[in-house]
Design an enzyme around this catalytic site. Structure first.
Site, PDB file in Angstrom:
ATOM      1  N   LYS A  47       0.678  -1.121   0.088  1.00 32.02           N
ATOM      2  CA  LYS A  47      -0.052  -0.079  -0.002  1.00 32.02           C
ATOM      3  C   LYS A  47       0.933   1.239  -0.003  1.00 32.02           C
ATOM      4  CE  LYS A  47      -1.634   1.895   3.930  1.00 32.02           C
ATOM      5  NZ  LYS A  47      -1.554   3.085   4.316  1.00 32.02           N
ATOM      6  N   ASN A  48       1.815   1.288   0.798  1.00 25.62           N
ATOM      7  CA  ASN A  48       2.837   2.502   1.058  1.00 25.62           C
ATOM      8  C   ASN A  48       3.709   2.650   0.055  1.00 25.62           C
ATOM      9  OD1 ASN A  48       1.103   3.088   2.996  1.00 25.62           O
ATOM     10  ND2 ASN A  48       2.549   2.344   4.496  1.00 25.62           N
ATOM     11  N   ARG A  59      -5.143  10.036   3.923  1.00 29.50           N
ATOM     12  CA  ARG A  59      -3.837  10.729   4.111  1.00 29.50           C
ATOM     13  C   ARG A  59      -3.112  10.916   2.718  1.00 29.50           C
ATOM     14  NH1 ARG A  59      -2.219  14.197   6.994  1.00 29.50           N
ATOM     15  NH2 ARG A  59      -0.162  13.702   6.633  1.00 29.50           N
ATOM     16  N   CYS A 107      -6.022  11.485  11.698  1.00 31.19           N
ATOM     17  CA  CYS A 107      -6.552  10.277  12.188  1.00 31.19           C
ATOM     18  C   CYS A 107      -6.137  10.086  13.635  1.00 31.19           C
ATOM     19  CB  CYS A 107      -6.024   9.169  11.145  1.00 31.19           C
ATOM     20  SG  CYS A 107      -4.457   8.719  11.570  1.00 31.19           S
ATOM     21  N   ARG A 111      -0.979  14.363  12.654  1.00 25.55           N
ATOM     22  CA  ARG A 111      -0.869  14.217  11.225  1.00 25.55           C
ATOM     23  C   ARG A 111      -0.719  15.840  10.623  1.00 25.55           C
ATOM     24  NH1 ARG A 111      -1.901   8.858   9.793  1.00 25.55           N
ATOM     25  NH2 ARG A 111      -0.167   9.004   8.354  1.00 25.55           N
ATOM     26  N   PRO A 112       0.263  16.696  11.040  1.00 23.98           N
ATOM     27  CA  PRO A 112       0.335  17.738  10.449  1.00 23.98           C
ATOM     28  C   PRO A 112       0.814  18.078   9.128  1.00 23.98           C
ATOM     29  CG  PRO A 112       1.992  17.502  12.239  1.00 23.98           C
ATOM     30  CD  PRO A 112       0.913  16.392  12.381  1.00 23.98           C
ATOM     31  N   ILE A 113       0.985  18.895   8.255  1.00 26.26           N
ATOM     32  CA  ILE A 113       1.731  18.998   7.129  1.00 26.26           C
ATOM     33  C   ILE A 113       2.630  20.071   6.965  1.00 26.26           C
ATOM     34  CG2 ILE A 113      -0.287  17.675   5.910  1.00 26.26           C
ATOM     35  CD1 ILE A 113      -1.186  20.456   4.529  1.00 26.26           C
ATOM     36  N   ASP A 114       3.066  20.509   8.285  1.00 24.89           N
ATOM     37  CA  ASP A 114       3.707  21.817   8.373  1.00 24.89           C
ATOM     38  C   ASP A 114       5.024  21.644   7.477  1.00 24.89           C
ATOM     39  OD1 ASP A 114       4.169  19.869  10.414  1.00 24.89           O
ATOM     40  OD2 ASP A 114       5.138  21.418  11.343  1.00 24.89           O
ATOM     41  N   LEU A 115       5.751  20.445   7.862  1.00 26.52           N
ATOM     42  CA  LEU A 115       7.112  20.115   7.336  1.00 26.52           C
ATOM     43  C   LEU A 115       6.945  19.995   5.632  1.00 26.52           C
ATOM     44  CD1 LEU A 115       8.468  17.342   9.725  1.00 26.52           C
ATOM     45  CD2 LEU A 115       8.574  20.047   9.737  1.00 26.52           C
ATOM     46  N   ASP A 135       4.184   1.024  12.180  1.00 23.02           N
ATOM     47  CA  ASP A 135       3.098   0.124  11.646  1.00 23.02           C
ATOM     48  C   ASP A 135       3.113  -1.159  12.219  1.00 23.02           C
ATOM     49  OD1 ASP A 135       3.190   1.847   8.338  1.00 23.02           O
ATOM     50  OD2 ASP A 135       2.539   2.512  10.419  1.00 23.02           O
ATOM     51  N   ARG A 159      -8.560  -0.609   4.082  1.00 22.11           N
ATOM     52  CA  ARG A 159      -7.788   0.342   3.602  1.00 22.11           C
ATOM     53  C   ARG A 159      -6.521  -0.242   3.122  1.00 22.11           C
ATOM     54  NH1 ARG A 159      -6.591   5.434   6.965  1.00 22.11           N
ATOM     55  NH2 ARG A 159      -5.094   5.470   5.090  1.00 22.11           N
TER      56      ARG A 159
HETATM   57  C1  EPZ Z   1       3.916   7.050   6.118  1.00 24.33           C
HETATM   58  O1  EPZ Z   1       2.812   8.089   6.977  1.00 24.33           O
HETATM   59  C2  EPZ Z   1       2.946   5.961   6.150  1.00 24.33           C
HETATM   60  N1  EPZ Z   1       1.735   6.283   5.313  1.00 24.33           N
HETATM   61  C3  EPZ Z   1       2.249   5.515   7.551  1.00 24.33           C
HETATM   62  O2  EPZ Z   1       1.457   4.318   7.186  1.00 24.33           O
HETATM   63  C4  EPZ Z   1       3.774   5.291   8.560  1.00 24.33           C
HETATM   64  O3  EPZ Z   1       3.259   4.925   9.666  1.00 24.33           O
HETATM   65  C5  EPZ Z   1       4.426   6.512   8.398  1.00 24.33           C
HETATM   66  O4  EPZ Z   1       4.688   6.930   7.157  1.00 24.33           O
HETATM   67  C6  EPZ Z   1       5.637   6.295   9.436  1.00 24.33           C
HETATM   68  O5  EPZ Z   1       6.381   5.238   8.748  1.00 24.33           O
HETATM   69  C7  EPZ Z   1       1.795   6.111   3.921  1.00 24.33           C
HETATM   70  O6  EPZ Z   1       2.891   5.886   3.307  1.00 24.33           O
HETATM   71  C8  EPZ Z   1       0.562   6.458   3.227  1.00 24.33           C
HETATM   72  P1  EPZ Z   1       5.567  10.731   8.458  1.00 24.33           P
HETATM   73  P2  EPZ Z   1       3.325   9.544   6.902  1.00 24.33           P
HETATM   74  O7  EPZ Z   1       5.494  11.933   7.694  1.00 24.33           O
HETATM   75  O8  EPZ Z   1       4.078  10.101   5.637  1.00 24.33           O
HETATM   76  C9  EPZ Z   1       5.185  14.001  11.881  1.00 24.33           C
HETATM   77  C10 EPZ Z   1      -0.256   2.877   7.718  1.00 24.33           C
HETATM   78  O9  EPZ Z   1      -0.489   2.008   8.563  1.00 24.33           O
HETATM   79  N2  EPZ Z   1       5.010  15.236  10.948  1.00 24.33           N
HETATM   80  O10 EPZ Z   1       6.941   9.808   8.370  1.00 24.33           O
HETATM   81  O11 EPZ Z   1       2.273  10.446   7.132  1.00 24.33           O
HETATM   82  C11 EPZ Z   1       4.052  13.160  12.019  1.00 24.33           C
HETATM   83  O12 EPZ Z   1       3.025  13.593  12.623  1.00 24.33           O
HETATM   84  C12 EPZ Z   1       0.176   4.176   7.715  1.00 24.33           C
HETATM   85  O13 EPZ Z   1       0.132   2.333   6.457  1.00 24.33           O
HETATM   86  C13 EPZ Z   1       4.880  16.508  11.212  1.00 24.33           C
HETATM   87  O14 EPZ Z   1       4.842  16.682  12.110  1.00 24.33           O
HETATM   88  O15 EPZ Z   1       4.132   9.609   8.075  1.00 24.33           O
HETATM   89  C14 EPZ Z   1       4.533  11.992  12.520  1.00 24.33           C
HETATM   90  O16 EPZ Z   1       4.777  12.062  14.106  1.00 24.33           O
HETATM   91  C15 EPZ Z   1      -0.023   4.806   9.126  1.00 24.33           C
HETATM   92  N3  EPZ Z   1       4.733  17.237  10.317  1.00 24.33           N
HETATM   93  C16 EPZ Z   1       6.093  11.854  12.004  1.00 24.33           C
HETATM   94  O17 EPZ Z   1       6.403  13.066  11.596  1.00 24.33           O
HETATM   95  C17 EPZ Z   1       4.686  17.011   8.685  1.00 24.33           C
HETATM   96  O18 EPZ Z   1       4.604  18.068   8.059  1.00 24.33           O
HETATM   97  C18 EPZ Z   1       6.146  10.806  11.139  1.00 24.33           C
HETATM   98  O19 EPZ Z   1       5.350  11.113  10.177  1.00 24.33           O
HETATM   99  C19 EPZ Z   1       4.629  15.554   8.556  1.00 24.33           C
HETATM  100  C20 EPZ Z   1       4.894  14.675   9.554  1.00 24.33           C
END
Ligand code: EPZ
Length: 417
Positions: free
Chosen positions: A22-23, A92, A116, A121-125, A305, A398
């Protein structure tokens, strides 16, 4: 009914084939937007997140065709710059369209993707990284427009190795002017798959698999045929199923090389793992044991995960296991449901769970409220005496093509309600 029924308490025996990731498929579908040609993706999992992504691509003007697990994306006539509606707020992976649409048409308006239950799940980064490439953000009541007259390559250093941010920067950078250097990039295998897909389409990306990616923008991209790799988390799910319930299974196509930290955790808990050319044989024929400390980390550490899946399996491991969640701030929601089944789990704040092994879980009605937690409840149902009903099956769908089919292949008495 939107549920799964499991009559548990028996060991798992049998074999099942692991679906596509999926990812990996979601960012690669977004990447197909960048290519003014036709791409063919094989081994795509038939899951609802892919269905939603295909709907989004069609809204943007792609022609999409699907035959079993092969998806064809024709992005030659991409036109609209607006992605909106429940499809965006409902998942997401729509955030991944950000980088691809900026790379393709230089603009996108979308609703802030829904968070969720596992975290805000912010998008600031995402926005700050793309800002380094000349992207301007205009906010407006729950939506925002991201615009770039001309995407410029830049040196970007991520404060955390975010998977999604790394993917969005790659998707924007392949069509930007000049070179982008991305430091502290995420190293999850799904990033590697995305880079390999783009490389085969003509992109020039160096450092794949490492934490510094160098992307030379502006290279002409052409259509490719690409096979989506197997899903390491789905394989890990069935591995934790046999760790929990006992038995001996074979997981065909399991991406063993990407599962090292998961395999290590299972071996610490007593699993005997044998790796063969085309998969993974796992058996529990000795007493399962507690794992003193497991910490979730970015790749190649133990995956967040996998956290709730391991927790379910450890609920009946004699002794005290400790799991620390370092990635998401609210990923222990499943504890309350496992307690209903007789598990003995104490939370130390929001980041640490202490699991004291009990002799037996007892089947009952439990409720899933997110993807991997839902799968963890199915594992607990396989372990429990009597019948377990897991409500809200749609969360599990999902990410899992057919978790009932797969566990039935492993000898479990399980069906959808
Ligand atoms: C991906 O989510 C995966 N989703 C998630 O899988 C997985 O848990 C996660 O990576 C970590 O490995 C997909 O690939 C579709 P991150 P993503 O950005 O990209 C923080 C599943 O079960 N953050 O690496 O959203 C965030 O809140 C799903 O298949 C910010 O603060 O994860 C988290 O604490 C669940 N600001 C950390 O970074 C931002 O702008 C890591 O999140 C972006 C992220």
């Amino acid at each position: 009914m939107d549920s799964i029924h499991i009559r548990g308490g028996n060991a798992l025996f049998g074999e099942t084939k692991i679906q596509g990731s999926k990812n990996a498929v979601l960012p690669i579908l977004a990447a197909a937007l960048l290519i003014e040609d036709v791409c063919v993706l094989e081994n795509c999992p038939r899951i609802s997140d892919v269905h939603h992504m295909l709907m989004l691509l069609e809204r943007i003007g792609c022609r999409v065709a699907r035959s079993d697990r092969t998806i064809t994306v024709d992005a030659r006539n991409v036109s609209e710059d607006t992605v909106s509606g429940e499809n965006v707020t409902g998942m997401r992976s729509s955030i991944m369209l950000l980088g691809a649409m900026l790379g393709r048409v230089g603009e996108i308006t979308m609703a802030y993707p829904g968070g969720c239950v596992i975290g805000e799940r912010p998008i600031d980064l995402h926005l700050s990284a793309l800002g380094r490439m000349g992207v301007k953000i205009y906010e407006d009541e729950g939506c925002f427009t991201a615009k770039a007259q001309k995407l410029e390559g830049s040196v970007i250093s991520l404060p955390i190795s975010s998977v999604g941010v790394t993917e969005n920067v790659i998707l924007a950078a392949v069509r930007a002017k000049g070179v982008t250097v991305l430091q502290n990039a995420a190293k999850e295998p799904e990033i590697g798959a995305l880079c390999e897909f783009l490389r085969e389409a003509g992109a020039v990306i160096e450092g794949i698999g490492g934490s510094v990616l160098i992307i030379q923008g502006g290279h002409e991209l052409h259509g490719v045929r690409f096979r989506i790799p197997a899903d390491r988390i789905v394989a890990g799910t069935y591995l934790m199923g046999v760790l929990g319930a006992g038995g001996h299974i074979f997981l065909e196509d399991a991406p063993v090389a990407q599962m090292q930290s998961t395999l290590r955790a299972a071996e610490l808990a007593g699993a005997e793992i044998n790796v063969s050319r085309d998969g993974l044989s796992v058996m529990i024929d000795v007493e399962k044991r507690a794992v003193p400390m497991i910490k979730t980390e970015v790749y190649p550490g133990f995956p967040t995960d996998m956290q709730s899946l391991l927790m379910a399996a450890l609920t009946t491991a004699p002794g005290v296991s400790v799991i620390e969640e370092t990635v998401f701030e609210n990923r222990f929601r499943i504890v309350e449901q496992l307690r209903k089944m007789g598990a003995c789990i104490e939370l130390q704040g929001k980041r640490q769970a202490v699991i004291v092994g009990v002799d037996l879980l007892l089947g009952c009605e439990v409720t899933a409220d997110e993807l991997r937690g839902g799968a963890a409840l199915v594992i607990a149902g396989c372990m429990a005496e009597g019948e377990t009903i897991v409500k809200n099956r749609h969360f599990i769908e999902r990410g899992y093509e057919d978790i009932c089919r797969d566990f039935q292949n492993l000898g479990v008495n399980i069906y959808t309600g």
